[in-house]
Design an enzyme around this catalytic site. Structure first.
Site, mmCIF file in Angstrom:
data_model
loop_
_atom_site.group_PDB
_atom_site.id
_atom_site.type_symbol
_atom_site.label_atom_id
_atom_site.label_comp_id
_atom_site.label_asym_id
_atom_site.label_seq_id
_atom_site.Cartn_x
_atom_site.Cartn_y
_atom_site.Cartn_z
ATOM 1 N N HIS A 1 116.234 -33.852 114.744
ATOM 2 C CA HIS A 1 115.825 -33.493 115.902
ATOM 3 C C HIS A 1 116.884 -32.614 116.499
ATOM 4 O O HIS A 1 116.547 -31.748 117.609
ATOM 5 C CB HIS A 1 115.727 -34.845 116.842
ATOM 6 C CG HIS A 1 114.329 -35.384 116.469
ATOM 7 N ND1 HIS A 1 112.915 -34.917 116.403
ATOM 8 C CD2 HIS A 1 114.326 -36.709 116.331
ATOM 9 C CE1 HIS A 1 112.261 -35.958 116.237
ATOM 10 N NE2 HIS A 1 113.166 -37.098 115.982
ATOM 11 N N ASP B 1 109.060 -37.647 107.919
ATOM 12 C CA ASP B 1 109.220 -38.644 109.325
ATOM 13 C C ASP B 1 108.247 -38.833 110.228
ATOM 14 O O ASP B 1 107.267 -37.498 110.096
ATOM 15 C CB ASP B 1 110.542 -38.056 109.819
ATOM 16 C CG ASP B 1 111.153 -38.940 110.837
ATOM 17 O OD1 ASP B 1 112.060 -39.708 110.723
ATOM 18 O OD2 ASP B 1 110.670 -39.049 111.992
ATOM 19 N N HIS C 1 108.014 -38.310 113.112
ATOM 20 C CA HIS C 1 108.152 -37.620 114.106
ATOM 21 C C HIS C 1 108.625 -36.101 113.732
ATOM 22 O O HIS C 1 109.310 -35.890 112.682
ATOM 23 C CB HIS C 1 109.565 -37.923 115.219
ATOM 24 C CG HIS C 1 109.343 -39.548 115.553
ATOM 25 N ND1 HIS C 1 109.812 -40.606 115.210
ATOM 26 C CD2 HIS C 1 108.742 -39.786 116.512
ATOM 27 C CE1 HIS C 1 109.592 -41.546 115.694
ATOM 28 N NE2 HIS C 1 108.728 -41.342 116.732
ATOM 29 N N ASP D 1 109.617 -44.088 108.989
ATOM 30 C CA ASP D 1 109.010 -44.389 110.082
ATOM 31 C C ASP D 1 107.550 -44.235 110.397
ATOM 32 O O ASP D 1 107.039 -44.707 111.207
ATOM 33 C CB ASP D 1 109.656 -44.230 111.513
ATOM 34 C CG ASP D 1 110.075 -42.584 111.656
ATOM 35 O OD1 ASP D 1 109.638 -41.833 110.521
ATOM 36 O OD2 ASP D 1 110.596 -42.481 112.419
#
Length: 355
Positions: A171, A208, A210, A292
């Site tokens: 991120h 991931d 996200h 995740d």
């Protein structure tokens, strides 16, 4: 000429003399019982999988109740202590020279971010991203791990490597730490491979849950850098639409709706991500290994299992074998249910070792 074949637990010796795996020297044991395996001849060294980590990565402490907690790394390392991973070559993650972080981040951002780390207590970079006195060394070890992993793979010391480190990185944008991430470890590793190893075409694959907005931001303007992501959408950070293509199609997003599971994930990989990666023909493959999207993870709503991570890793290693001499470096991103994280990391590393 003497050949070896079979899997790592049952190697049979063919040729001039009989015997079983116990009389085969470790430096000529092959790891070939995979669709991408090969036969080694006497004198050819089998390449191992490297595991980079460091206890200092446990000292990044965002505080009680924060999902990106030190116990995550403990769960991964405990899973990789199982007997089946005894063949992993374990190395301490070195500290990166902060100057190397400027491969992808402006110098003033690097200085500002490191300068926010307090001598005691905690400091908030944003509502999600919190640093503690141990965060400086942890972040520099996390970046140092991926740099060292790229160096080792490029030197032929290993076929691939997994970096079990934190804080995560995908991120982190060029000039913004966010989403638990300080510096973009995997993107920096790719830029290091270009700057210091003479490679040109670098790919990052991110599974991931996200979207890796930071990696996309670093790569989207350079057609020789490729980023592909499967992720739940809509979800934090709000980027990752399938309409975001970068330049010359170098950004490939395969968003998945809430509730999507193995079938949808594998379909997105097989129909979108893997064909695009194959066309790109990378010279080095990096994986943002977030776990995740597992069905037990508390921060999202996808329904993957640990088997999906093993499958995806094997597929990526297959394409790396085709285009990049098998060169793969992976780094830990998300994953917040400790049991699921351990199982998923084990499946991922198992596939790396079998490549």
């Amino acid at each position: 000429m003497t050949y070896f074949y079979g899997d790592i637990s049952q190697i049979r010796r063919l040729g001039q003399c009989g015997g079983d795996a116990s009389d085969v020297a470790p430096h000529i044991v092959m790891k070939a019982a995979t669709p991408h395996g090969r036969i080694l001849t006497i004198g050819e060294r089998a390449l191992s999988t490297l595991l980079f980590s460091h206890a200092a990565c446990l000292d990044h402490d965002p505080g009680y109740g924060h999902p990106e907690r030190p116990e995550r790394l403990k769960a991964v390392l405990a899973a990789l202590d199982a007997p089946e991973f005894a063949a992993l070559e374990r190395r301490a993650a070195p500290m990166a020279d902060p100057g190397l972080l400027t491969l992808g981040h402006p110098p003033d951002f690097v200085d500002r971010t490191l300068g926010m780390i307090p001598p005691m207590g905690r400091a908030m970079i944003d509502g999600d991203t919190i640093v503690s006195p141990g965060s400086r060394e942890a972040a520099l070890r996390a970046a140092g791990a991926v740099f060292a992993a790229v160096d080792a793979v490029m030197a032929g010391e290993a076929r691939n490597a997994f970096c079990a480190v934190r804080p995560p990185g995908h991120h982190a944008e060029p000039a913004q730490a966010m989403g638990f991430c300080l510096f973009n470890n995997v993107a920096l590793a790719g830029l290091h491979a270009r700057a210091n190893h003479g490679l040109r075409r670098i790919a990052v694959i991110d599974f991931d849950v996200h979207h890796g907005n930071g990696t996309q931001a670093m790569f989207e303007r350079d057609p020789d850098l490729f980023y592909a992501s499967t992720h739940q959408w809509p979800l934090y950070p709000g980027t990752g639409s399938e309409q975001e293509h970068g330049c010359d199609g170098n950004i490939v997003n395969a968003p998945l709706p809430s509730g999507a599971g193995s079938v949808e994930f594998r379909r997105a990989m097989e129909r979108i991500v893997l064909p695009a990666l194959d066309r790109f023909a990378p010279e080095f493959v990096l994986i943002s290994a977030g776990f995740d999207a597992h069905r037990d993870d508390p921060l999202a709503s996808l329904e993957l299992s640990e088997d999906d991570y093993g499958w995806a890793t094997a597929e990526l290693c297959g394409l790396a074998a085709r285009h990049a001499g098998g060169r793969v470096v992976s780094a830990l991103e998300g994953g917040y249910d400790l049991r699921a994280l351990g199982l998923s990391a084990a499946a991922h590393v198992r596939a790396l070792m079998a490549a």
